[in-house]
Design an enzyme around this catalytic site. Structure first.
Site, mmCIF file in Angstrom:
data_model
loop_
_atom_site.group_PDB
_atom_site.id
_atom_site.type_symbol
_atom_site.label_atom_id
_atom_site.label_comp_id
_atom_site.label_asym_id
_atom_site.label_seq_id
_atom_site.Cartn_x
_atom_site.Cartn_y
_atom_site.Cartn_z
ATOM 1 N N GLU A 194 -45.443 -3.563 15.542
ATOM 2 C CA GLU A 194 -46.884 -3.275 15.501
ATOM 3 C C GLU A 194 -47.523 -3.674 14.178
ATOM 4 O O GLU A 194 -48.683 -4.098 14.148
ATOM 5 C CB GLU A 194 -47.145 -1.790 15.781
ATOM 6 C CG GLU A 194 -47.020 -1.391 17.247
ATOM 7 C CD GLU A 194 -45.601 -1.039 17.659
ATOM 8 O OE1 GLU A 194 -44.642 -1.394 16.939
ATOM 9 O OE2 GLU A 194 -45.453 -0.399 18.723
ATOM 10 N N GLU A 230 -40.887 2.428 22.775
ATOM 11 C CA GLU A 230 -41.383 3.814 22.867
ATOM 12 C C GLU A 230 -41.107 4.407 24.252
ATOM 13 O O GLU A 230 -40.790 5.582 24.381
ATOM 14 C CB GLU A 230 -42.882 3.849 22.533
ATOM 15 C CG GLU A 230 -43.094 3.541 21.046
ATOM 16 C CD GLU A 230 -44.541 3.473 20.631
ATOM 17 O OE1 GLU A 230 -45.275 2.642 21.213
ATOM 18 O OE2 GLU A 230 -44.948 4.214 19.733
#
Ligand code: 3H9
Length: 698
Positions: free
Chosen positions: A125, A105
């Protein structure tokens, strides 16, 4: 600035080097340092670009997982990403090793990305019960489209640099020092007057049938919620302006953070790493291991041989007859050809593994120079003792003698040799070249360096190794016997095997206990019941209808019929109509009036039996830590990872309520439901199983 970020100036480029070993997780100090570093670069006269690199073995492995569950501290990661992307300077990320989760990210917030050929990127995740929470669900679809984004986010799959380039996640793949190639790239961009390129400003991705994608993902997740939730987050990227999409992602991320599934999966993540870390082995060097002997070339022996060959060991396999030895060679070659077909090994490696590295023999003398022997012969104490006697005679001093028995007394086997300190149990699970679990069974006299070698072997074979003590069934099979018995009792009292299987699949198990029985072979349980009949406690309730299934020659999948009927060419089976008839007859014989069970009661009793037996094992010292039991059930028995394991599940449910249920069940069957003393103690002290894990880590 935080000492986690080193700021240097290289010409008109500012370099922010992340220094947070071992994997540059984005701890609070790193986040603060990145924001401060960006501010310093923007205030630094003449700086035209910022290069972000990681020190050590990775760019960034993601958010700092150890901070999850604690109060988040500012700056939050989405804001760090925003600060990077919004910079008027050109920002380049140079990625090496892994860029995972929040690490990717950060890279997606940079304006350009360059990666080493060996780099890997991904959004894992979902494996932690979460979705990306710092913009990946909003930026990635803008960069690479919805399909590729859903694939990466809902599976957590990591991709290598070449695929990342092809998908458009990275702009360039160049080999070299990450800082040097990053600087060269940034210089080129400055020279070309390349624009600032913010992914958030790219057009929103096109819509798909979101409900269908959500439903499909939910089904595939077998009860896991985060992958399906990720679909909704990507949907927000398509339907909402970027800033609102970010808020939607944040809300979903924070909601998932509060779930039991997130706690369970993070427990699994850390337990997987802690399980091989035994306090008793600190400073103990394993013995050297190059060659491995295996006795017995059936499915188990051939599977162990396959795993050992794939890990680079030389293998000598002993069988009783030449034909059996050649059949074992064929089985191993068959297993290895599977690896060849899947591209896991080259033809050259396959040729070497099936010839030079593998010797099959009918002569025990061939084992004279091996470092470790694993016996995988028939489960009979006299047969085992005979084998160990022969090994004792031919193996070199210091060679480790291991038994793959799944329940026999290893102390007794060890005592039959002149070197009990060299004897250990190495309990593999079938198929041994595929199943991840290895129980390392430590007998009374096993030497510490022999235990350390068992763990070293497990690591080399890419297994999750768990320490177990000696008892009938060790950790896994002893607990299995108990929860399986709870299921048998429920069948006698009124539930059907099919309702039980379904309830447990709905709970998240890969299969229910009766389908598992069919897969393993019903003859195994039949033999166990016969073996234990003589020593059975009079209060023990053991159904006889499964014996009747076996007496008809029906052993499950391998004979085409058991609890289920398996039509050739179909996957899975359909309920065998003969089974309810046998069950009804037994209930009538015992005078039982069947009662209804809800799915919730089935799951509760099954899990209570599992946890209670596990707590007895812990109390007896057969398992040292609750997390060891969790890993056995996760990696050997299809326990749903998102519950973290049975002990974590019990903690999440609350131990007092579970003990109260066990005490209620005990009113009808005091013998089976006798509460584990350790469970009573924990409840009395207001402590949890995880507290015991923490005590063990001190
Ligand atoms: C995320 O990023 C959320 C965001 O979207 C949004 C936030 C708002 N944190 O595995 P290893 C430790 S979620 C803390 O043995 P390897 C690990 O415990 C995160 N610690 O080495 C171990 O400690 P110890 C998404 C971490 O080379 C040591 O590092 N990211 C973290 O076999 C070495 O690890 C992930 O899910 C972490 N993020 O594998 C990545 N990562 O030595 C999870 C590792 O005390 N990590 N540690 O036992 C991995 O997949 C592997 O650890 C990795 C290295 C591939 C990085």
């Amino acid at each position: 600035m935080s000492d986690k970020i080193k700021y240097t100036r290289k010409g008109d480029i500012a370099v922010l080097r992340i220094q947070n070993p071992p994997v540059n997780a984005l701890s609070h100090a790193v986040r603060e340092g990145l924001v401060a570093g960006m501010a310093q670069a923007e205030a630094d006269a003449g700086v035209k670009a910022v290069l972000i690199v990681g020190e050590g073995r990775a760019f960034i492995a993601g958010a700092d997982i150890t901070e999850f569950g604690k109060t988040p501290l500012e700056p939050y990661l989405p804001d760090v990403c925003k600060c990077i992307e919004a910079s008027p300077l050109i920002v380049v990320a140079s990625m090496h090793g892994v860029s995972l989760g929040g690490g990717l990210e950060i890279a997606l917030s940079a304006h350009y990305r360059i990666a080493q050929p060996s780099a890997r990127v991904g959004l894992p995740e979902v494996h932690l019960g979460l979705i990306p929470g710092a913009g990946a669900t909003q930026r990635l679809p803008r960069l690479v489209g919805v399909d590729a984004s859903l694939d990466l986010i809902t599976t957590g799959r990591q991709v290598k640099a070449d695929e990342a380039l092809q998908l458009g996640i990275v702009d360039k793949v160049v080999e070299g020092d990450p800082e040097e190639v990053g600087l060269a790239y940034a210089e080129r961009l400055i020279a070309d007057a390349a624009p600032r390129r913010a992914v958030s400003e790219m057009p929103a991705p096109a819509a798909i049938d979101w409900d269908a994608a959500y439903d499909g993902t939910l089904r595939k997740g077998r009860g896991q919620i985060s992958p399906a939730q990720a679909v909704r987050a990507v949907q927000a990227a398509s339907e909402l302006p970027f800033d609102q999409g970010m808020l939607a992602e944040r809300k979903m991320f924070m909601d998932l953070m509060e779930t039991d599934q997130r706690q369970g999966m993070i427990h699994a993540f850390f337990s997987e790493r802690a399980v091989g870390n035994l306090p008793e082995l600190k400073g103990v060097e394993p013995r050297a291991l190059q060659s491995i002997g295996i006795i017995g070339g059936g499915t188990m022996g051939a599977g162990i041989a396959t795993a050992a060959l794939l890990a680079g060991f030389n293998v000598v396999l002993i069988e009783m007859k030449l034909e059996a030895a050649e059949a074992a060679r064929g089985r191993i070659a068959g297993n290895l050809s599977g690896a060849l077909k899947r591209g896991k090994i080259t033809q050259m490696k396959y040729d070497a593994m099936t010839t030079i590295a593998l010797e099959v023999s009918i002569n025990y003398d061939s084992l004279s120079s091996v470092d470790l022997v694993i016996e995988a012969v028939f489960e009979d104490m006299d047969v085992k003792k005979d084998v160990f006697g022969k090994l004792d005679a031919v193996c070199k001093p210091g060679a480790i003698l291991a038994s793959n028995t799944s329940y026999l007394d290893i102390d007794e086997i060890a005592a039959s040799t002149s070197r009990p300190a060299d004897v250990i149990g190495l309990h593999f699970f079938s198929p041994a070249h595929i199943m991840k679990l290895l129980e390392v069974v430590v007998a009374d006299k096993t030497a510490p360096d022999v235990v350390a070698t068992g763990f070293a072997l497990g690591k080399a074979l890419n297994k999750i190794s768990v320490r177990a003590g000696v008892c009938d069934g060790f950790i896994g099979n002893r607990i299995l016997a108990t929860y399986r018995t709870a299921a048998d009792h429920m069948v006698l009292d009124g539930a059907s095997p099919y309702q039980i299987d379904k309830a447990l699949v709905d709970f998240g198990f890969a299969m229910g206990p009766f389908a598992v029985g069919d897969l393993a072979g019903l003859d195994i349980g039949w033999a166990t019941r016969k073996r234990k009949a003589a020593t059975r406690h009079p209060a023990e309730r053991v159904p006889t209808y499964p014996d009747k299934i076996c007496e008809g020659g029906n052993f499950g999948q391998k004979t085409g019929k058991g609890f289920y009927v398996y039509e050739a060419g179909t996957r899975g089976g359909i309920p065998n109509p003969e089974v309810p008839v046998l069950i009804d007859a037994e209930r009538a014989e015992l005078g039982i009036t069947p009662r209804d069970f809800t799915d919730a009661e089935i799951t509760r009793r099954y899990m209570a039996a599992m946890v209670n037996e596990a707590a007895k094992l812990l109390g007896e010292g057969i398992a040292k830590r609750p997390l060891d039991i969790d890993m056995v059930l996760l990696f050997g028995y299809g326990f749903p990872r998102y519950w973290g394991g049975p002990m974590k599940w019990a903690d999440l449910q609350g131990l007092p309520a579970l003990l109260a249920d066990i005490e209620t069940y005990a009113k009808d069957d005091a013998w089976f439901w006798e509460p584990a003393p350790l469970l009573k103690q924990l409840v009395a002290e207001g402590r949890s199983f995880d507290d015991l894990n923490k005590d063990a880590a001190k």
